[in-house]
Scaffold this motif. Structure first.
Motif: not given
Length: 108
Positions: A10, A56, A59-60, A64, A70-71, A73-74
């Motif tokens: 990833y 973002y 996606g992570p 996840s 999400i913020y 992780s972004s």
């Protein structure tokens, strides 16, 4: 070990994507001047912003289950994927040391 490979895959895919996006945006008139501000720091800030936006939007992924927000992780993954080749040298070193340690443990 398979779980680690999904994390590394990833990061590799998103990192290459961020690098390519930055390279494409460099050819836009005026972007080169904007990126060259502050003794080369402009391109680093620009890469970080592109990294955060890309993570973002994508996606992570496998992260996840670790990074729920999400913020957050972004931001974290965006910083990580925009680091350039330095992160890959570190990851290769970590994997090499882990394989060596596992091989030594199996010998005993």
């Amino acid at each position: 070990m398979e779980n680690i490979s999904s994390y590394i895959t990833y990061l590799a895919i998103v990192s290459v994507s961020v690098e390519r996006i930055v390279q494409l945006l460099k050819v836009i008139p005026g972007m080169t001047k904007l990126m060259s501000l502050s003794d080369g720091k402009g391109i680093q800030v620009f890469s970080i912003l592109i990294g955060i936006i890309t993570v973002y939007l994508v996606g992570p992924g496998p992260f996840s289950n670790i990074l729920k927000n999400i913020y957050v992780s972004s931001i974290i993954l965006g910083l990580l994927v925009s680091a350039g080749s330095g992160i890959w040298y570190d990851l290769i070193g970590i994997i090499r040391n882990t394989k060596t340690s596992i091989a030594e443990l199996k010998k005993t």
